[in-house]
Write an enzyme that holds these catalytic residues in place. Structure first.
Site, PDB file in Angstrom:
ATOM      1  N   GLU A  42       2.072   1.815  -3.463  1.00  0.00           N
ATOM      2  CA  GLU A  42       0.991   2.387  -4.276  1.00  0.00           C
ATOM      3  C   GLU A  42       0.961   3.906  -4.130  1.00  0.00           C
ATOM      4  OE1 GLU A  42      -3.380   3.614  -3.697  1.00  0.00           O
ATOM      5  OE2 GLU A  42      -3.153   1.524  -3.054  1.00  0.00           O
ATOM      6  N   HIS A  43       1.047   4.387  -2.895  1.00  0.00           N
ATOM      7  CA  HIS A  43       1.048   5.831  -2.655  1.00  0.00           C
ATOM      8  C   HIS A  43       2.262   6.504  -3.296  1.00  0.00           C
ATOM      9  CE1 HIS A  43      -2.038   6.850   0.593  1.00  0.00           C
ATOM     10  NE2 HIS A  43      -2.311   5.597   0.234  1.00  0.00           N
ATOM     11  N   HIS A 103       0.831  -1.206   0.000  1.00  0.00           N
ATOM     12  CA  HIS A 103       0.000   0.000   0.000  1.00  0.00           C
ATOM     13  C   HIS A 103       0.866   1.257   0.000  1.00  0.00           C
ATOM     14  CE1 HIS A 103      -2.396   3.098   2.270  1.00  0.00           C
ATOM     15  NE2 HIS A 103      -3.266   2.775   1.332  1.00  0.00           N
ATOM     16  N   GLU A 161      -4.356   8.065   7.405  1.00  0.00           N
ATOM     17  CA  GLU A 161      -5.349   7.180   6.802  1.00  0.00           C
ATOM     18  C   GLU A 161      -5.696   6.033   7.757  1.00  0.00           C
ATOM     19  OE1 GLU A 161      -5.833   4.276   2.853  1.00  0.00           O
ATOM     20  OE2 GLU A 161      -4.060   5.564   3.081  1.00  0.00           O
TER      21      GLU A 161
END
Length: 423
Positions: free
Chosen positions: A49-50, A46, A127
């Site tokens: 991905e960012h 993840h 997040e």
């Protein structure tokens, strides 16, 4: 049927020509996700991905990347799953080359700038905090922990504050190079473009992507045999509950039957759960179900938000509905209705170019083929009452059930719910 082409370095390309549309959708599907992470690297997929949005190749800043697509009215996004990471763009067909260029730069030449990484680390931690502060999301994570324990399926895809805080740039780069290579990439395109035009363009765009070996996912453990309850006390105005049940993998012969059962159990306003729990008894505003398929296992989840004092009744009623479906199966009318529901939903999804590109890539990654829509419709049409009853007995009739609750409850409520779960 989409065109399938494999490049010399191993990239699989899917092109679905949809000449009646005005858009084109491009997805880069990387065959790696959160279930490939060690406990120490939880959240790495993840995080990567960012970082791919923070600057890459000819687009050295986040603003340059977003403006390249949004500046022509397009849409750019990504998602990380347990088994796959996806980067995709949808643009007017005349901007295909631009969208392809942006995505290929992101996947092949991300900068992983150290300063940007530290900023994005803070963003991801916020997040995660947002998920923890949202009880309707936290209860799903709590159920996963209850069912899967220390396995990646038991963790949030974003990782934890501790792991995200500790991942180094070198560790992130190592994970990136292990997963982001030609053998792990599917490029799926759907829209107003020809395969003759798209395939050479994609080959040129990804010519620098090296080949590499496939990673091995961390195998799923057997689900616990005993019934488990996890309760997280929160001083909030609603009880949030998830009931977990066994599921099936996407290779399982009962997967179509389970799709049908999930739809009639909690797939919409006409489902058994919605009609009974909400419409007849008014115990919940939001109630439904979903089934997650993985390569070697699955999980079936029923979720609801209820007035705190109604929690016990809602759980008891939900389990009664589950038992009834396991014992007696669906009715002939339910079977006929759910077949049309599934077929209609599939056909409607074909009107969106991104839905088509996504469906094609997911099928190829899972089954090494892309079945025509007519075949899937035929599989739904072939379902019988015996098929659904067998699958319901197998999964809903099993003794394995797990409960997660987030809300204004104490130890007395915990004991009461544990007793209810064991009935």
């Amino acid at each position: 049927m989409p065109y399938l082409h494999t490049t010399r370095n191993g990239i699989r390309i899917l092109i679905e020509e949809l000449p009646h549309t005005h858009s084109v959708a491009i997805g880069c599907f990387i065959d790696v996700g959160a279930r490939y992470e060690s406990a120490e690297l939880a959240g790495a997929a993840h995080f990567i991905e960012h970082m791919l949005f923070k600057g890459a190749g000819a687009y050295p800043t986040a603003h340059a990347i977003s403006l390249a697509i949004e500046g022509v009215g397009g849409y750019l996004n990504a998602s990380t799953g347990y088994e796959t990471t996806v980067f995709y763009a949808k643009v007017a067909a005349i901007h295909f080359d631009r969208a392809l260029d942006v995505l290929s730069e992101m996947v092949q030449r991300p900068l992983f700038d150290a300063n940007e990484m530290e900023k994005e680390r803070r963003v991801i931690i916020e997040e995660i905090r947002g998920i923890q502060d949202n009880p309707t999301e936290a209860v799903h994570e709590l159920l996963q922990q209850t069912m899967w324990g220390d396995h990646p399926f038991g963790r949030d895809i974003a990782g934890s504050i501790a792991t995200v805080s500790a991942i180094s740039r070198n560790e992130l780069l190592r994970f990136f190079h292990q997963g982001y290579h030609a053998g792990n990439l599917v490029v799926s395109v759907a829209g107003k473009i020809s395969a003759e035009q798209a395939i050479p363009a994609i080959e040129r765009a990804f010519a620098d992507l090296p080949a590499g070996p496939r990673l091995t996912a961390i195998a799923a453990p057997a689900l616990p045999r005993e019934r488990r309850l996890s309760l997280l006390p929160r001083d909030i105005e609603q009880g949030n509950v998830c009931l977990g049940l066994p599921g099936v993998s996407y290779h399982d012969p009962d997967r179509r039957a389970v799709q049908a059962l999930d739809a009639l159990l909690g797939g919409g306003m006409s489902s058994r759960l919605f009609q009974t729990i909400r419409e007849e008894h008014g115990l919940s505003y939001n109630i439904g179900s979903y089934h997650n398929e993985f390569a070697d296992t699955g999980m079936w989840v029923i979720y609801a938000g209820v007035e705190p004092d109604a929690l016990r009744d809602a759980v008891a009623m939900t389990r009664s509905i589950v038992r009834d479906l396991a014992e007696y199966g669906p009715t002939a009318q339910e079977l006929a209705t759910v077949k049309e529901q599934l077929k209609g939903s599939l056909l409607l999804s074909l009107e969106d170019t991104w839905s088509v590109a996504s469906r094609n890539a997911a099928s190829l990654l899972r089954h090494q083929t892309v079945p025509p829509v007519e075949q899937i419709i035929a599989e739904f049409d072939a379902l019988t009452l015996a098929d659904l009853h067998r699958a319901a007995q197998r999964l809903l009739g099993a003794q394995q059930q797990w409960l997660a609750v987030v809300g204004p409850y104490d130890d007395d409520d915990r004991a009461d719910l544990q007793a209810l779960l064991e009935e």
